[in-house]
Design a protein around this motif. Structure first.
Motif, mmCIF file in Angstrom:
data_model
loop_
_atom_site.group_PDB
_atom_site.id
_atom_site.type_symbol
_atom_site.label_atom_id
_atom_site.label_comp_id
_atom_site.label_asym_id
_atom_site.label_seq_id
_atom_site.Cartn_x
_atom_site.Cartn_y
_atom_site.Cartn_z
ATOM 1 N N VAL A 133 -19.867 5.845 -5.313
ATOM 2 C CA VAL A 133 -18.685 6.582 -4.833
ATOM 3 C C VAL A 133 -18.408 7.730 -5.786
ATOM 4 N N LEU A 134 -18.096 8.901 -5.229
ATOM 5 C CA LEU A 134 -17.765 10.064 -6.048
ATOM 6 C C LEU A 134 -16.266 10.316 -6.017
ATOM 7 N N PRO A 135 -15.669 10.622 -7.159
ATOM 8 C CA PRO A 135 -14.266 11.054 -7.145
ATOM 9 C C PRO A 135 -14.163 12.456 -6.535
ATOM 10 N N HIS A 136 -12.987 12.832 -6.148
ATOM 11 C CA HIS A 136 -12.716 14.164 -5.575
ATOM 12 C C HIS A 136 -13.667 14.488 -4.418
ATOM 13 N N PRO A 137 -13.764 13.610 -3.425
ATOM 14 C CA PRO A 137 -14.673 13.889 -2.296
ATOM 15 C C PRO A 137 -14.297 15.142 -1.524
ATOM 16 N N GLU A 138 -13.046 15.567 -1.659
ATOM 17 C CA GLU A 138 -12.597 16.770 -0.942
ATOM 18 C C GLU A 138 -13.293 18.040 -1.429
ATOM 19 N N LEU A 139 -13.962 17.963 -2.581
ATOM 20 C CA LEU A 139 -14.652 19.131 -3.120
ATOM 21 C C LEU A 139 -16.002 19.379 -2.457
ATOM 22 N N ARG A 317 -10.368 15.200 -17.819
ATOM 23 C CA ARG A 317 -11.596 15.992 -17.908
ATOM 24 C C ARG A 317 -12.680 15.201 -18.624
ATOM 25 N N GLU A 318 -12.321 14.523 -19.686
ATOM 26 C CA GLU A 318 -13.291 13.737 -20.447
ATOM 27 C C GLU A 318 -13.875 12.613 -19.589
ATOM 28 N N ARG A 319 -13.027 11.946 -18.806
ATOM 29 C CA ARG A 319 -13.506 10.861 -17.938
ATOM 30 C C ARG A 319 -14.439 11.397 -16.854
ATOM 31 N N LEU A 320 -14.066 12.524 -16.247
ATOM 32 C CA LEU A 320 -14.886 13.089 -15.177
ATOM 33 C C LEU A 320 -16.234 13.562 -15.712
ATOM 34 N N ASP A 321 -16.214 14.211 -16.873
ATOM 35 C CA ASP A 321 -17.478 14.674 -17.465
ATOM 36 C C ASP A 321 -18.389 13.496 -17.811
ATOM 37 N N ALA A 322 -17.807 12.431 -18.327
ATOM 38 C CA ALA A 322 -18.602 11.237 -18.666
ATOM 39 C C ALA A 322 -19.197 10.626 -17.401
ATOM 40 N N PHE A 323 -18.416 10.620 -16.323
ATOM 41 C CA PHE A 323 -18.914 10.089 -15.050
ATOM 42 C C PHE A 323 -20.106 10.910 -14.543
ATOM 43 N N ILE A 324 -19.977 12.231 -14.608
ATOM 44 C CA ILE A 324 -21.050 13.108 -14.124
ATOM 45 C C ILE A 324 -22.296 12.957 -14.997
ATOM 46 N N ASP A 325 -22.102 12.871 -16.309
ATOM 47 C CA ASP A 325 -23.246 12.676 -17.209
ATOM 48 C C ASP A 325 -24.006 11.399 -16.865
ATOM 49 N N GLN A 326 -23.280 10.321 -16.625
ATOM 50 C CA GLN A 326 -23.921 9.047 -16.290
ATOM 51 C C GLN A 326 -24.589 9.125 -14.917
ATOM 52 N N LEU A 327 -23.958 9.848 -14.003
ATOM 53 C CA LEU A 327 -24.523 10.010 -12.663
ATOM 54 C C LEU A 327 -25.891 10.672 -12.743
ATOM 55 N N TYR A 328 -25.993 11.741 -13.530
ATOM 56 C CA TYR A 328 -27.270 12.437 -13.660
ATOM 57 C C TYR A 328 -28.316 11.564 -14.363
ATOM 58 N N LYS A 329 -27.886 10.731 -15.299
ATOM 59 C CA LYS A 329 -28.825 9.806 -15.937
ATOM 60 C C LYS A 329 -29.361 8.801 -14.915
ATOM 61 N N ASP A 330 -28.485 8.338 -14.033
ATOM 62 C CA ASP A 330 -28.903 7.386 -12.992
ATOM 63 C C ASP A 330 -29.866 8.069 -12.013
ATOM 64 N N VAL A 331 -29.581 9.312 -11.682
ATOM 65 C CA VAL A 331 -30.453 10.061 -10.780
ATOM 66 C C VAL A 331 -31.829 10.258 -11.409
ATOM 67 N N GLU A 332 -31.844 10.627 -12.674
ATOM 68 C CA GLU A 332 -33.112 10.852 -13.367
ATOM 69 C C GLU A 332 -33.933 9.572 -13.436
ATOM 70 N N ALA A 333 -33.267 8.454 -13.675
ATOM 71 C CA ALA A 333 -33.979 7.181 -13.768
ATOM 72 C C ALA A 333 -34.575 6.773 -12.427
ATOM 73 N N ALA A 334 -33.883 7.086 -11.336
ATOM 74 C CA ALA A 334 -34.338 6.649 -10.021
ATOM 75 C C ALA A 334 -35.246 7.651 -9.326
ATOM 76 N N THR A 335 -34.991 8.943 -9.538
ATOM 77 C CA THR A 335 -35.673 9.984 -8.756
ATOM 78 C C THR A 335 -36.500 10.923 -9.597
ATOM 79 N N GLY A 336 -36.215 11.010 -10.887
ATOM 80 C CA GLY A 336 -36.922 11.976 -11.717
ATOM 81 C C GLY A 336 -36.315 13.355 -11.585
ATOM 82 N N GLU A 337 -37.184 14.372 -11.581
ATOM 83 C CA GLU A 337 -36.690 15.748 -11.614
ATOM 84 C C GLU A 337 -36.536 16.368 -10.229
ATOM 85 N N PHE A 338 -36.851 15.621 -9.170
ATOM 86 C CA PHE A 338 -36.774 16.176 -7.821
ATOM 87 C C PHE A 338 -35.374 15.930 -7.256
ATOM 88 N N LEU A 339 -34.468 16.881 -7.487
ATOM 89 C CA LEU A 339 -33.068 16.701 -7.129
ATOM 90 C C LEU A 339 -32.662 17.496 -5.896
#
Length: 473
Positions: A133-139, A317-339
């Motif tokens: 789930v992503l926060p701020h889905p309205e964006l 801001r700190e919480r949102l940035d940490a969430f996005i950082d972890q999201l990209y780590k999860d993406v990299e682990a599952a998909t690699g560089e093909f985003l």
């Protein structure tokens, strides 16, 4: 003989300046006329975005042709361009998503390549977590209520406008109708053959060539489109440097001949008969390989940029940035560089600050690539579609040439000889930018060769040399 009076000298200088400006504007007008022809042929407004001066060229830019055969045409700043400013925006003549990218469920508009997944759906697929789930889905800016598919073959578009634009330009020729899943359909055979020789990471698409042909086949004025496509390089080797594109060597003669036969079976057009000959097909292949500009779109990236623009309390801001950082780590682990949804397109104006260009029969000038290993501008696709933005990486003074780089950040940090090897084999020229000139006395070894020498000194066995692959376009 009396000396000219100050007023006479001033008048003479003014006349020379006026003549120079007149010539310069005639050159600009020729380029703009070509763009006008393009959009008139598509049945669209003459200018693709807002106004001709603020969005196609921007007031900073003056397309100008250099009179040097070795230098070719280029784009030069006419005003001070500040770092971060958009220099111009352009849409491609044609564009197409990469075939493997589409096969792996990177869902994009079949015309403009706009990402069709919502940001949250994109995150779920890329992380492999259906419950993400992503926060701020309205964006998220994806509008699924606007999506439309072709009623005959079911390919998807982001809007009615894109569906109609595709149908008017090329899709009537390329639509397989109810045979979309038939492996014996000529277009399906062509695409399968392409996938069998060109694996990820993809850098070109046979469908970009197919859309070029289909565009000419559908056009009322075929000569106009042929003239447009003739603005790009269609040679397998640079005449002055005699550098042969490695993709067109003997090693791939068999694969290329198979592709040519299937291409001819699916798309033959008498007005383009030269494109279907062995030499013509290799030249068309080189055109796409050396002029195709990569396109990347992502609804998730759009959402992240929108999050970055939010005005939040420091702790939020700190919480949102940490969430996005972890999201990209999860993406990299599952998909690699093909985003991203990925593809390529042919951009007429962008080619002024990029690759080698075939001279127009009515213009006594020839083009060449204006690449730099230390570029002052970069290309991007911030609108989540095929609209290309060229943005200044630094302040650009009036009269300075606008240069982009064909190399990514990592490639630009490699040795001069390694950079030259990539550029010679893939873009058919030798770079003479300030960085390359400053490093001219360095040893003529590539970065890979330097690493191999180090391994030999340490007594490590050399890796077996890998053969060239189609992904080296």
């Amino acid at each position: 003989m009396e000396a000219a009076s100050p007023s006479q000298s001033l008048c003479s200088e003014w006349a020379e300046s006026r003549s120079e400006l007149h010539l310069q504007w005639r050159q600009i007008w020729r380029r703009l006329t070509i763009l006008q022809e393009l959009y008139r042929d598509r049945g669209e407004a003459a200018w693709p975005c807002r106004s001709p001066w603020s969005s196609v060229l921007c007031p900073f830019l003056c397309p100008s042709y250099l009179l040097s055969a070795s230098q070719g045409k280029g784009l030069f700043a006419t005003h001070l361009i500040r770092k971060g400013e958009t220099i111009f925006i352009e849409r491609p003549l044609v564009a197409a998503q990469f075939l493997w990218n589409a096969l792996y469920r990177y869902r994009a508009c079949d015309h403009c390549l706009r990402a069709l997944e919502k940001a949250e759906e994109n995150a779920q697929r890329l992380t492999g977590k259906p419950g993400q789930v992503l926060p701020h889905p309205e964006l998220c800016t994806v509008r699924k209520d606007l999506h439309q598919n072709c009623p005959h073959c079911q390919v998807m578009y982001c809007s009615a406008e894109c569906r109609l634009a595709a149908a008017e330009q090329y899709h009537q020729v390329l639509c397989p109708g109810p045979s979309q899943d038939d492996p014996l359909h000529p277009l399906n055979k062509l695409q399968e053959a392409w996938r069998s020789v060109h694996y990820p990471p993809e850098t070109a698409s046979i469908m970009l060539m197919a859309r070029m042909v289909a565009t000419v086949k559908q056009a009322k004025d075929k000569d106009r489109w042929i003239r447009l496509f003739s603005q790009f390089c269609n040679k397998t080797a640079n005449e002055e440097e005699e550098i042969v594109h490695k993709l067109l060597g003997d090693k791939f003669k068999g694969q290329l001949e198979l592709l040519r036969r299937l291409f001819t079976e699916a798309l033959y057009e008498e007005a383009l008969s030269q494109w279907f000959t062995p030499d013509g097909f290799r030249s068309l292949f080189a055109l796409v390989g050396t002029n195709g500009q990569g396109i990347g779109t992502s609804s998730l990236s759009q959402w992240v940029h929108a999050c970055d623009a939010l005005e939040l309390k420091p702790q939020d801001r700190e919480r949102l940035d940490a969430f996005i950082d972890q999201l990209y780590k999860d993406v990299e682990a599952a998909t690699g560089e093909f985003l991203n949804c990925e593809g390529s397109g042919l951009f007429l104006l962008q080619s002024c600050c990029s690759r080698d260009t075939q001279p127009h029969p009515n213009w006594a000038l020839r083009g060449s690539g204006n690449h730099s290993c230390v570029p002052n501008a970069e290309t991007s696709f911030p609108e989540n579609n095929f609209l290309l933005h060229v943005t200044a990486l630094e302040d650009i003074k009036p009269g300075e040439e606008i240069c982009i780089s064909y190399l990514d950040c990592c490639q630009r940090e490699r040795s001069r000889h390694s950079r030259h090897k990539i550029l010679r084999e893939n873009y058919l020229f030798v770079c003479s930018c300030p960085k390359c000139l400053a490093e001219a006395d360095e040893p003529n070894v590539t970065s890979e060769e330097e690493e191999e020498e180090e391994e030999e000194e340490e007594g490590e066995p050399e890796d077996a040399e890998l053969g060239d692959e189609m992904t080296d376009v």
